[in-house]
Write a protein that holds these residues in place. Sequence first.
Motif, mmCIF file in Angstrom:
data_model
loop_
_atom_site.group_PDB
_atom_site.id
_atom_site.type_symbol
_atom_site.label_atom_id
_atom_site.label_comp_id
_atom_site.label_asym_id
_atom_site.label_seq_id
_atom_site.Cartn_x
_atom_site.Cartn_y
_atom_site.Cartn_z
ATOM 1 N N PRO A 12 -42.951 73.205 2.763
ATOM 2 C CA PRO A 12 -41.572 73.671 3.002
ATOM 3 C C PRO A 12 -41.015 74.504 1.852
ATOM 4 O O PRO A 12 -40.182 75.385 2.070
ATOM 5 C CB PRO A 12 -40.776 72.383 3.173
ATOM 6 N N ALA A 13 -41.473 74.263 0.635
ATOM 7 C CA ALA A 13 -40.994 75.044 -0.511
ATOM 8 C C ALA A 13 -41.392 76.515 -0.371
ATOM 9 O O ALA A 13 -40.663 77.398 -0.826
ATOM 10 C CB ALA A 13 -41.548 74.462 -1.806
ATOM 11 N N PHE A 14 -42.518 76.777 0.261
ATOM 12 C CA PHE A 14 -42.957 78.159 0.496
ATOM 13 C C PHE A 14 -41.955 78.890 1.380
ATOM 14 O O PHE A 14 -41.527 80.003 1.074
ATOM 15 C CB PHE A 14 -44.346 78.148 1.142
ATOM 16 N N TRP A 15 -41.551 78.257 2.474
ATOM 17 C CA TRP A 15 -40.622 78.891 3.404
ATOM 18 C C TRP A 15 -39.228 79.015 2.796
ATOM 19 O O TRP A 15 -38.530 80.005 3.043
ATOM 20 C CB TRP A 15 -40.597 78.139 4.731
ATOM 21 N N LEU A 16 -38.830 78.029 2.011
ATOM 22 C CA LEU A 16 -37.543 78.116 1.329
ATOM 23 C C LEU A 16 -37.548 79.271 0.329
ATOM 24 O O LEU A 16 -36.561 80.005 0.209
ATOM 25 C CB LEU A 16 -37.231 76.789 0.631
ATOM 26 N N MET A 17 -38.658 79.455 -0.376
ATOM 27 C CA MET A 17 -38.783 80.571 -1.309
ATOM 28 C C MET A 17 -38.651 81.900 -0.564
ATOM 29 O O MET A 17 -37.941 82.804 -1.018
ATOM 30 C CB MET A 17 -40.131 80.516 -2.023
ATOM 31 N N ILE A 18 -39.303 82.032 0.583
ATOM 32 C CA ILE A 18 -39.234 83.263 1.373
ATOM 33 C C ILE A 18 -37.802 83.531 1.820
ATOM 34 O O ILE A 18 -37.281 84.638 1.664
ATOM 35 C CB ILE A 18 -40.165 83.168 2.605
ATOM 36 N N ASN A 51 -29.673 82.929 -5.789
ATOM 37 C CA ASN A 51 -30.782 82.836 -4.827
ATOM 38 C C ASN A 51 -32.074 83.365 -5.419
ATOM 39 O O ASN A 51 -33.140 82.784 -5.216
ATOM 40 C CB ASN A 51 -30.444 83.611 -3.551
ATOM 41 N N ALA A 52 -31.982 84.468 -6.136
ATOM 42 C CA ALA A 52 -33.186 85.039 -6.745
ATOM 43 C C ALA A 52 -33.766 84.089 -7.791
ATOM 44 O O ALA A 52 -34.987 83.893 -7.846
ATOM 45 C CB ALA A 52 -32.863 86.388 -7.377
ATOM 46 N N LEU A 53 -32.916 83.494 -8.611
ATOM 47 C CA LEU A 53 -33.398 82.556 -9.628
ATOM 48 C C LEU A 53 -34.030 81.320 -9.000
ATOM 49 O O LEU A 53 -35.068 80.845 -9.452
ATOM 50 C CB LEU A 53 -32.265 82.161 -10.574
ATOM 51 N N LEU A 54 -33.398 80.796 -7.954
ATOM 52 C CA LEU A 54 -33.962 79.635 -7.272
ATOM 53 C C LEU A 54 -35.287 79.995 -6.595
ATOM 54 O O LEU A 54 -36.235 79.208 -6.617
ATOM 55 C CB LEU A 54 -32.967 79.082 -6.251
ATOM 56 N N GLY A 55 -35.378 81.192 -6.027
ATOM 57 C CA GLY A 55 -36.634 81.645 -5.420
ATOM 58 C C GLY A 55 -37.743 81.791 -6.448
ATOM 59 O O GLY A 55 -38.887 81.428 -6.193
ATOM 60 N N VAL A 56 -37.409 82.307 -7.631
ATOM 61 C CA VAL A 56 -38.405 82.436 -8.699
ATOM 62 C C VAL A 56 -38.842 81.059 -9.177
ATOM 63 O O VAL A 56 -40.023 80.823 -9.462
ATOM 64 C CB VAL A 56 -37.843 83.295 -9.854
ATOM 65 N N LEU A 61 -43.064 76.797 -9.148
ATOM 66 C CA LEU A 61 -43.548 75.473 -8.749
ATOM 67 C C LEU A 61 -44.769 75.574 -7.839
ATOM 68 O O LEU A 61 -45.720 74.800 -7.973
ATOM 69 C CB LEU A 61 -42.450 74.694 -8.030
ATOM 70 N N LEU A 62 -44.742 76.514 -6.903
ATOM 71 C CA LEU A 62 -45.881 76.684 -5.997
ATOM 72 C C LEU A 62 -47.123 77.155 -6.736
ATOM 73 O O LEU A 62 -48.232 76.724 -6.432
ATOM 74 C CB LEU A 62 -45.528 77.678 -4.885
ATOM 75 N N MET A 63 -46.951 78.039 -7.707
ATOM 76 C CA MET A 63 -48.105 78.527 -8.454
ATOM 77 C C MET A 63 -48.668 77.459 -9.377
ATOM 78 O O MET A 63 -49.859 77.436 -9.653
ATOM 79 C CB MET A 63 -47.724 79.760 -9.273
ATOM 80 N N ARG A 64 -47.820 76.564 -9.834
ATOM 81 C CA ARG A 64 -48.248 75.534 -10.779
ATOM 82 C C ARG A 64 -48.977 74.391 -10.081
ATOM 83 O O ARG A 64 -49.964 73.875 -10.584
ATOM 84 C CB ARG A 64 -47.020 74.988 -11.507
ATOM 85 N N ASP A 65 -48.490 73.993 -8.917
ATOM 86 C CA ASP A 65 -49.068 72.850 -8.198
ATOM 87 C C ASP A 65 -50.263 73.276 -7.368
ATOM 88 O O ASP A 65 -50.420 74.432 -6.999
ATOM 89 C CB ASP A 65 -48.024 72.218 -7.284
ATOM 90 N N ASP A 66 -51.094 72.296 -7.043
ATOM 91 C CA ASP A 66 -52.207 72.547 -6.140
ATOM 92 C C ASP A 66 -51.665 72.740 -4.732
ATOM 93 O O ASP A 66 -50.672 72.126 -4.352
ATOM 94 C CB ASP A 66 -53.182 71.366 -6.142
ATOM 95 N N PRO A 67 -52.315 73.582 -3.921
ATOM 96 C CA PRO A 67 -51.841 73.782 -2.559
ATOM 97 C C PRO A 67 -51.951 72.504 -1.734
ATOM 98 O O PRO A 67 -52.793 71.646 -1.994
ATOM 99 C CB PRO A 67 -52.750 74.871 -2.002
ATOM 100 N N ALA A 68 -51.077 72.396 -0.752
ATOM 101 C CA ALA A 68 -51.111 71.238 0.139
ATOM 102 C C ALA A 68 -52.417 71.251 0.917
ATOM 103 O O ALA A 68 -52.854 72.279 1.424
ATOM 104 C CB ALA A 68 -49.930 71.272 1.094
#
Length: 74
Positions: A12-18, A51-56, A61-68
């Motif tokens: 869900p973090a991926f879609w929220l980032m988008i 919004n831009a800061l939260l998206g970054v 976070l997505l780049m740091r963590d392992d993919p689901a």
Amino acid sequence: MKLTRLWQPRNPAFWLMIVLNLLSTVLAWIARRFDLAPVAALMVAAFAIGNALLGVYLMWLLMRDDPARPARDS
């Protein structure tokens, strides 16, 4: 960190980032396109930057963590 870790459509973090990055783009366009009152322009700009800061942050976070991992069938 790997850029390939950004693509996590099951997270869900991926879609929220988008959504947040698209919304900040739309808000920036509105701030530049329309002649807004100074207070309204400041609010739109603040929301766009937030919004831009939260998206970054979500991107980091997505780049740091392992993919689901996909669920295994039992």
